[in-house]
Design a protein around this motif. Sequence first.
Motif, PDB file in Angstrom:
ATOM      1  N   GLU A  62      22.267   2.867  25.116  1.00 42.47           N
ATOM      2  CA  GLU A  62      23.825   2.520  24.963  1.00 42.47           C
ATOM      3  C   GLU A  62      24.372   3.333  23.852  1.00 42.47           C
ATOM      4  OE1 GLU A  62      21.674  -0.400  27.351  1.00 42.47           O
ATOM      5  OE2 GLU A  62      21.083   0.350  25.151  1.00 42.47           O
TER       6      GLU A  62
ATOM      7  N   ARG B  21      26.773   0.990  38.303  1.00 42.08           N
ATOM      8  CA  ARG B  21      25.893  -0.399  38.051  1.00 42.08           C
ATOM      9  C   ARG B  21      25.869  -1.452  38.894  1.00 42.08           C
ATOM     10  NH1 ARG B  21      21.942   0.257  34.656  1.00 42.08           N
ATOM     11  NH2 ARG B  21      22.491   1.530  32.631  1.00 42.08           N
TER      12      ARG B  21
ATOM     13  N   GLU C 190      28.651   0.133  28.622  1.00 42.70           N
ATOM     14  CA  GLU C 190      27.176  -0.319  28.498  1.00 42.70           C
ATOM     15  C   GLU C 190      26.643  -1.483  27.815  1.00 42.70           C
ATOM     16  OE1 GLU C 190      25.184   0.629  30.840  1.00 42.70           O
ATOM     17  OE2 GLU C 190      25.501   2.481  31.579  1.00 42.70           O
TER      18      GLU C 190
END
Length: 598
Positions: free
Chosen positions: A374, A439, A487
């Motif tokens: 991330e 995602r 993220e």
Amino acid sequence: MCGIAGLFAYRDDAPPVDRRRLARMHDVLAPRGPDGEGLWFSDDERLAFAHRRLAIIDLGESGAQPMATADGRYTIVFNGEIYNYRELRDALIADGAIFASDSDTEVLLHLYRRKGKEMVRDLRGMFAFALWDSEEQGLFLTRDPYGIKPLYFADDGKTVAVASQVRALLAGGGIDTDPNPAGHAGFFLFGSVPEPHTLYRGIQALPAGSTMWIDRSGAGQAWQWFDISRELAGAASAPLDRGALNEALRDSVRHHLIADVPVGLFLSSGLDSSTLVALASEQATASLRTVTLGFDAYRGAPDDEVPLAEKIAAAYGTEHQTRWMDASAFREGAGALFAAMDQPSIDGVNAYFVSKATREAGLKVAISGLGGDELFGGYEDFTQIPKLVGTLSPFRYAPWLGRAFRTIAAPVAGSIASPKFAGLIEYGTGYGDAFLLRRALFMPWELPRLMDPAMARDGLELLDVRTRLAQTAGVPRTPHAKLTALESAWYMRNQLLRDADWAGMAHSLEIRVPLVDVALLRAVAPMIQGPNPPAKGDMAASPSRPLPDAVLKRPKTGFSVPVREWLGTESGQPAERGLRGWARLVHGRLWAGADITA
């Protein structure tokens, strides 16, 4: 690291706290703290705390909880670790505070006395705590900036219950257990439940980086004192400074090694855990202990991380253990895994079993490499999403075209490609939408086929996920910063960090995450906003003794667990379809309420 629970009968017409209810909540939290337990009730029995202790700092009775100040005004139950507690303690002593222990818990009490709610800004660590002020007759709740430690609450209009786990609140009773449409819809979108929602209408998560004050007039609005998007946006742009990056990483590892018990490390063959092992080896005062979980299904295959992990351990002289796992061990442990899974997640299997192996190896604390992707752009998103948005951004001026394409393509997309293909034009024009496209487990238009259609509609409306994602991505200026925010605030917070908590605590293991650290973020944020943001290779170059070439040259691969093989499903099945089936299974195992399926 602990488990906490509390009851506050805040209305004048509320009955005194139910001791049996608190005891049921307390019992559920037992695995979180096998080293001690404590109960406390106010004189008028309007407020009660319960605590389960995993002793990591100040192991004696002086560190036991619930803990109160000498004058009895403040009482606290605390879950987590404050890594800068020694510096804070020294400053408080210089200001006249008198300590009865060497614990970080007592630091919180004195710091709150000095600064009130603003004290949270001084804390470096992972934390969730409830603090009672008997003079103000109010309860102060807070969570750490990233949301590493959980805190849930349920308010029936007279009494509020708080706990470290959803299951503890359910065990206590008195909860509205009707399904929360947003929680169920959110799980099918992301494979985890986005906070502040849970599966239950009556239970919410206190948002990460927030505080809440509850007094005799009821619960106030949560005050968000930290937001990762704003933190990134507020950083001035700066070029990559490898010296500053290296020192920031060392500083974070140094703080995360603070404990009065041995601290071990999870070790895979990836850059994140390998870098942390190398950095820890430079600073540890005793032999480092590392643990790798290997899977029989991958032995000798490209997905087998054991051989390279063992080479890394040898290179840095750690006391290393490899624990192997096969399908029978998964089947034997699956029931316990689902029992420990506090909220449904399509991930967490590896975290659960590596935590089990690490605890069996005799450790109470383990460092994880979670957070490196991330911060340092390790996911494919960091290259693919900017390209997608750059290519399709002109379509944002004709949103009707994307909706029309999706309406036409959706009925057949799943049979010839990913169902997401239908939403490519509609969702590919902005960072928030593109993140959802990347995602999402199921896309929004698929939910009415999975759930009751009205519930799906209500859930999507409550979530307002596209607006919220756009807000997360909208403040940071650069593509890297936008994706770090997305993220971190969505995938990492709602899935990876939550999984690390329940999976570790199921085995009375504290999992620490040095790459999820506010001080590190603030050091790196200007570089993330700069023209050449730090990448995983820059992170991996930080140890004084370089990582082995085999690690540095290893191509990026996602860590995989052979769940499909263990479940007896077709191993050649596309990964996406396998995850969608696993999601249905997880949801079915954890949801014991009304039938919400269509």
